[in-house]
Design a protein around this motif. Structure first.
Motif, PDB file in Angstrom:
ATOM      1  N   ALA A   1      19.817  67.798  -6.709  1.00  0.00           N
ATOM      2  CA  ALA A   1      20.714  67.341  -7.769  1.00  0.00           C
ATOM      3  C   ALA A   1      21.798  66.431  -7.200  1.00  0.00           C
ATOM      4  O   ALA A   1      22.178  65.423  -7.820  1.00  0.00           O
ATOM      5  CB  ALA A   1      21.351  68.538  -8.478  1.00  0.00           C
ATOM      6  N   LEU A   2      22.298  66.768  -6.017  1.00  0.00           N
ATOM      7  CA  LEU A   2      23.301  65.927  -5.350  1.00  0.00           C
ATOM      8  C   LEU A   2      22.749  64.535  -5.075  1.00  0.00           C
ATOM      9  O   LEU A   2      23.441  63.530  -5.270  1.00  0.00           O
ATOM     10  CB  LEU A   2      23.740  66.587  -4.049  1.00  0.00           C
ATOM     11  N   VAL A   3      21.503  64.463  -4.635  1.00  0.00           N
ATOM     12  CA  VAL A   3      20.896  63.159  -4.360  1.00  0.00           C
ATOM     13  C   VAL A   3      20.814  62.338  -5.646  1.00  0.00           C
ATOM     14  O   VAL A   3      21.136  61.144  -5.661  1.00  0.00           O
ATOM     15  CB  VAL A   3      19.502  63.326  -3.721  1.00  0.00           C
ATOM     16  N   GLY A   4      20.395  62.961  -6.736  1.00  0.00           N
ATOM     17  CA  GLY A   4      20.357  62.251  -8.009  1.00  0.00           C
ATOM     18  C   GLY A   4      21.726  61.774  -8.434  1.00  0.00           C
ATOM     19  O   GLY A   4      21.887  60.660  -8.960  1.00  0.00           O
ATOM     20  N   LEU A   5      22.735  62.589  -8.198  1.00  0.00           N
ATOM     21  CA  LEU A   5      24.113  62.251  -8.559  1.00  0.00           C
ATOM     22  C   LEU A   5      24.630  61.076  -7.739  1.00  0.00           C
ATOM     23  O   LEU A   5      25.220  60.128  -8.276  1.00  0.00           O
ATOM     24  CB  LEU A   5      25.000  63.483  -8.356  1.00  0.00           C
ATOM     25  N   VAL A   6      24.399  61.111  -6.435  1.00  0.00           N
ATOM     26  CA  VAL A   6      24.900  60.067  -5.539  1.00  0.00           C
ATOM     27  C   VAL A   6      24.118  58.768  -5.707  1.00  0.00           C
ATOM     28  O   VAL A   6      24.676  57.666  -5.619  1.00  0.00           O
ATOM     29  CB  VAL A   6      24.844  60.546  -4.076  1.00  0.00           C
ATOM     30  N   ALA A   7      22.813  58.876  -5.942  1.00  0.00           N
ATOM     31  CA  ALA A   7      21.976  57.685  -6.056  1.00  0.00           C
ATOM     32  C   ALA A   7      22.204  56.942  -7.369  1.00  0.00           C
ATOM     33  O   ALA A   7      21.881  55.752  -7.472  1.00  0.00           O
ATOM     34  CB  ALA A   7      20.502  58.075  -5.934  1.00  0.00           C
ATOM     35  N   ALA A   8      22.758  57.612  -8.370  1.00  0.00           N
ATOM     36  CA  ALA A   8      22.944  56.993  -9.680  1.00  0.00           C
ATOM     37  C   ALA A   8      23.970  55.867  -9.612  1.00  0.00           C
ATOM     38  O   ALA A   8      24.966  55.974  -8.889  1.00  0.00           O
ATOM     39  CB  ALA A   8      23.386  58.041 -10.692  1.00  0.00           C
ATOM     40  N   PRO A   9      23.753  54.788 -10.358  1.00  0.00           N
ATOM     41  CA  PRO A   9      24.725  53.682 -10.362  1.00  0.00           C
ATOM     42  C   PRO A   9      26.020  54.087 -11.041  1.00  0.00           C
ATOM     43  O   PRO A   9      26.038  54.866 -11.992  1.00  0.00           O
ATOM     44  CB  PRO A   9      24.000  52.590 -11.160  1.00  0.00           C
ATOM     45  N   GLY A  10      27.116  53.557 -10.531  1.00  0.00           N
ATOM     46  CA  GLY A  10      28.412  53.818 -11.138  1.00  0.00           C
ATOM     47  C   GLY A  10      29.129  55.019 -10.585  1.00  0.00           C
ATOM     48  O   GLY A  10      30.346  55.024 -10.427  1.00  0.00           O
ATOM     49  N   GLY A  11      28.391  56.061 -10.261  1.00  0.00           N
ATOM     50  CA  GLY A  11      29.000  57.239  -9.679  1.00  0.00           C
ATOM     51  C   GLY A  11      29.759  58.078 -10.703  1.00  0.00           C
ATOM     52  O   GLY A  11      29.831  57.753 -11.885  1.00  0.00           O
TER      53      GLY A  11
ATOM     54  N   ALA B   1      24.088  63.303 -15.374  1.00  0.00           N
ATOM     55  CA  ALA B   1      25.503  63.654 -15.354  1.00  0.00           C
ATOM     56  C   ALA B   1      26.365  62.451 -14.994  1.00  0.00           C
ATOM     57  O   ALA B   1      27.468  62.278 -15.526  1.00  0.00           O
ATOM     58  CB  ALA B   1      25.742  64.794 -14.364  1.00  0.00           C
ATOM     59  N   ALA B   2      25.863  61.590 -14.110  1.00  0.00           N
ATOM     60  CA  ALA B   2      26.627  60.427 -13.660  1.00  0.00           C
ATOM     61  C   ALA B   2      26.524  59.248 -14.610  1.00  0.00           C
ATOM     62  O   ALA B   2      27.467  58.474 -14.745  1.00  0.00           O
ATOM     63  CB  ALA B   2      26.151  60.004 -12.271  1.00  0.00           C
ATOM     64  N   THR B   3      25.395  59.096 -15.300  1.00  0.00           N
ATOM     65  CA  THR B   3      25.144  57.886 -16.086  1.00  0.00           C
ATOM     66  C   THR B   3      25.010  58.117 -17.576  1.00  0.00           C
ATOM     67  O   THR B   3      25.145  57.181 -18.363  1.00  0.00           O
ATOM     68  CB  THR B   3      23.857  57.195 -15.602  1.00  0.00           C
ATOM     69  N   GLY B   4      24.692  59.333 -17.979  1.00  0.00           N
ATOM     70  CA  GLY B   4      24.417  59.588 -19.376  1.00  0.00           C
ATOM     71  C   GLY B   4      23.062  59.082 -19.818  1.00  0.00           C
ATOM     72  O   GLY B   4      22.758  59.054 -21.014  1.00  0.00           O
ATOM     73  N   THR B   5      22.230  58.693 -18.864  1.00  0.00           N
ATOM     74  CA  THR B   5      20.895  58.181 -19.158  1.00  0.00           C
ATOM     75  C   THR B   5      19.885  58.825 -18.218  1.00  0.00           C
ATOM     76  O   THR B   5      20.253  59.488 -17.244  1.00  0.00           O
ATOM     77  CB  THR B   5      20.810  56.653 -18.983  1.00  0.00           C
ATOM     78  N   VAL B   6      18.615  58.590 -18.517  1.00  0.00           N
ATOM     79  CA  VAL B   6      17.530  58.992 -17.629  1.00  0.00           C
ATOM     80  C   VAL B   6      16.798  57.718 -17.221  1.00  0.00           C
ATOM     81  O   VAL B   6      16.263  57.024 -18.069  1.00  0.00           O
ATOM     82  CB  VAL B   6      16.557  59.963 -18.332  1.00  0.00           C
ATOM     83  N   GLY B   7      16.783  57.384 -15.940  1.00  0.00           N
ATOM     84  CA  GLY B   7      16.186  56.149 -15.490  1.00  0.00           C
ATOM     85  C   GLY B   7      14.862  56.351 -14.793  1.00  0.00           C
ATOM     86  O   GLY B   7      14.467  57.476 -14.463  1.00  0.00           O
ATOM     87  N   LEU B   8      14.170  55.237 -14.569  1.00  0.00           N
ATOM     88  CA  LEU B   8      12.919  55.266 -13.828  1.00  0.00           C
ATOM     89  C   LEU B   8      13.132  55.845 -12.434  1.00  0.00           C
ATOM     90  O   LEU B   8      12.286  56.559 -11.904  1.00  0.00           O
ATOM     91  CB  LEU B   8      12.339  53.847 -13.724  1.00  0.00           C
ATOM     92  N   GLU B   9      14.298  55.539 -11.862  1.00  0.00           N
ATOM     93  CA  GLU B   9      14.572  56.037 -10.515  1.00  0.00           C
ATOM     94  C   GLU B   9      14.607  57.566 -10.476  1.00  0.00           C
ATOM     95  O   GLU B   9      14.016  58.188  -9.593  1.00  0.00           O
ATOM     96  CB  GLU B   9      15.912  55.475 -10.009  1.00  0.00           C
ATOM     97  N   SER B  10      15.316  58.174 -11.421  1.00  0.00           N
ATOM     98  CA  SER B  10      15.400  59.639 -11.420  1.00  0.00           C
ATOM     99  C   SER B  10      14.048  60.254 -11.769  1.00  0.00           C
ATOM    100  O   SER B  10      13.685  61.309 -11.247  1.00  0.00           O
ATOM    101  CB  SER B  10      16.467  60.123 -12.404  1.00  0.00           C
ATOM    102  N   ALA B  11      13.285  59.578 -12.626  1.00  0.00           N
ATOM    103  CA  ALA B  11      11.952  60.075 -12.961  1.00  0.00           C
ATOM    104  C   ALA B  11      11.046  60.051 -11.730  1.00  0.00           C
ATOM    105  O   ALA B  11      10.180  60.923 -11.565  1.00  0.00           O
ATOM    106  CB  ALA B  11      11.341  59.234 -14.082  1.00  0.00           C
ATOM    107  N   THR B  12      11.239  59.063 -10.863  1.00  0.00           N
ATOM    108  CA  THR B  12      10.449  58.995  -9.634  1.00  0.00           C
ATOM    109  C   THR B  12      10.782  60.157  -8.707  1.00  0.00           C
ATOM    110  O   THR B  12       9.885  60.761  -8.100  1.00  0.00           O
ATOM    111  CB  THR B  12      10.705  57.661  -8.910  1.00  0.00           C
ATOM    112  N   LEU B  13      12.053  60.487  -8.599  1.00  0.00           N
ATOM    113  CA  LEU B  13      12.443  61.639  -7.776  1.00  0.00           C
ATOM    114  C   LEU B  13      11.850  62.927  -8.335  1.00  0.00           C
ATOM    115  O   LEU B  13      11.394  63.793  -7.575  1.00  0.00           O
ATOM    116  CB  LEU B  13      13.971  61.739  -7.704  1.00  0.00           C
ATOM    117  N   VAL B  14      11.844  63.052  -9.656  1.00  0.00           N
ATOM    118  CA  VAL B  14      11.225  64.214 -10.293  1.00  0.00           C
ATOM    119  C   VAL B  14       9.735  64.268  -9.969  1.00  0.00           C
ATOM    120  O   VAL B  14       9.183  65.329  -9.639  1.00  0.00           O
ATOM    121  CB  VAL B  14      11.438  64.176 -11.820  1.00  0.00           C
ATOM    122  N   ALA B  15       9.070  63.117 -10.042  1.00  0.00           N
ATOM    123  CA  ALA B  15       7.629  63.062  -9.791  1.00  0.00           C
ATOM    124  C   ALA B  15       7.289  63.469  -8.363  1.00  0.00           C
ATOM    125  O   ALA B  15       6.275  64.136  -8.116  1.00  0.00           O
ATOM    126  CB  ALA B  15       7.104  61.659 -10.078  1.00  0.00           C
ATOM    127  N   ILE B  16       8.133  63.091  -7.415  1.00  0.00           N
ATOM    128  CA  ILE B  16       7.885  63.457  -6.019  1.00  0.00           C
ATOM    129  C   ILE B  16       7.925  64.977  -5.861  1.00  0.00           C
ATOM    130  O   ILE B  16       7.029  65.580  -5.253  1.00  0.00           O
ATOM    131  CB  ILE B  16       8.913  62.775  -5.089  1.00  0.00           C
TER     132      ILE B  16
END
Length: 321
Positions: free
Chosen positions: A43-53, A173-188
């Protein structure tokens, strides 16, 4: 092939044998802290990797909520699975089967933490993140624990979605959206889960059979399990490299994920090739241990690169939803 369940394996009882003997450490154990640590990390990785912070205080609250939600899932899982845990050697000393925590206490504890974590995350960040956390708890407890685990050998495959969602919760939590990037982390994580747990299931197959849990080695046999481990590993290796192509990883990530993915396939091939005796169990144990290193290394590299502002190999995709 199907497994017949004894009546005592159908559902937990809500009454304990007597007054609670639980200490603080027993309620901590209900939270499954080792599992929680991996959930917090992804979850921390998703939070830090998200744009805007996100503001550090809000980020800390978000991670705390994810941790509490994961712990609530663990407590509710132990409440429902107390009968199974009492039969399996590796879980007999958990607080409920050992008689230190009454089932009703674990149920109330888990429900309380579930509600608090979801409400606080929604109020502190946004309700998309809160909704995703609520869905994750529901999916793990109801869909996986109460239904899939005792019904199908695909329990780990489908149920793995619950353990895969934390980076998406952090991103939301950081962006208010679900992006392709976070979906890729989920898929892994989703693709990583079956070979990771099936390697353990090969070692603990007698435990699962005694408890009546239809894990793949029990239902389909160890040879089929080894074949499935190899197939999932072959699919995981290229998927693990994908973040470098969508703006999540730099050269360090590309290099590490490529080498680590090939090594994962190598460990899986060894499990597939060695079929009998101590060498086969050792091969499964090594894959299980390496799989933990693999996932940690991939996510840690993303975290480090993002924390130090290392340029990604490609421009990130715009978020969707």
């Amino acid at each position: 092939m199907s497994l017949a369940h004894d009546d005592h394996l159908d559902a937990p009882t809500l009454t304990g044998p007597g007054p609670s003997l639980a200490g603080v450490e027993d309620f901590v154990a209900l939270l499954k802290p080792r599992v929680m640590s991996l959930v917090i990390f992804t979850a921390l990785v998703g939070l830090v990797a998200a744009p805007g912070g996100l503001h550090p205080v809000l980020g800390a609250i978000a991670l705390l909520c994810v941790a509490v939600g994961a712990g609530a899932s663990g407590a509710l899982n132990m409440w429902w699975d107390a009968d199974i845990d009492a039969v399996m050697t590796r879980t007999q000393n958990r607080p409920i089967p050992a008689g230190r925590v009454a089932p009703g206490e674990a149920l109330g504890f888990g429900l309380l933490l579930s509600g608090v974590s979801v409400m606080l995350l929604g109020l502190a960040t946004n309700w998309l993140a809160g909704g995703l956390l609520a869905f994750t708890i529901f999916f793990y407890v109801v869909v996986y624990t109460m239904w899939l685990k005792r019904w199908t050998p695909q329990n780990i495959v489908i149920g793995g979605l619950a353990g895969a969602l934390p980076p998406m919760i952090g991103w939301a939590a950081a962006t208010g959206t679900v992006g392709l990037e976070s979906a890729t982390l989920v898929a892994i994580i989703f693709m990583w889960t079956p070979p990771h747990f099936w390697a353990l299931a090969l070692i603990k197959s007698e435990d699962y059979a005694r408890a009546g849990v239809p894990m793949l080695p029990v239902v389909a046999g160890e040879d089929e399990t080894r074949w499935q481990i190899l197939l999932y590993s072959l699919a995981l290796a290229p998927l693990g490299v994908l973040p470098a192509a969508i703006g999540l990883g730099g050269w360090a990530y590309l290099t590490l994920s490529s080498v680590a993915g090939l090594a994962f396939v190598g460990f899986a091939w060894r499990v597939y090739r060695l079929r009998e005796g101590v060498p086969a169990r050792r091969a499964a144990g090594k894959l299980f241990a390496y799989s933990l290193f693999y996932l940690t290394a991939l996510f840690a590299t993303i975290l480090i690169e993002k924390s130090f502002g290392v340029a990604a190999l490609t421009a990130p995709f715009d978020g969707w939803m």
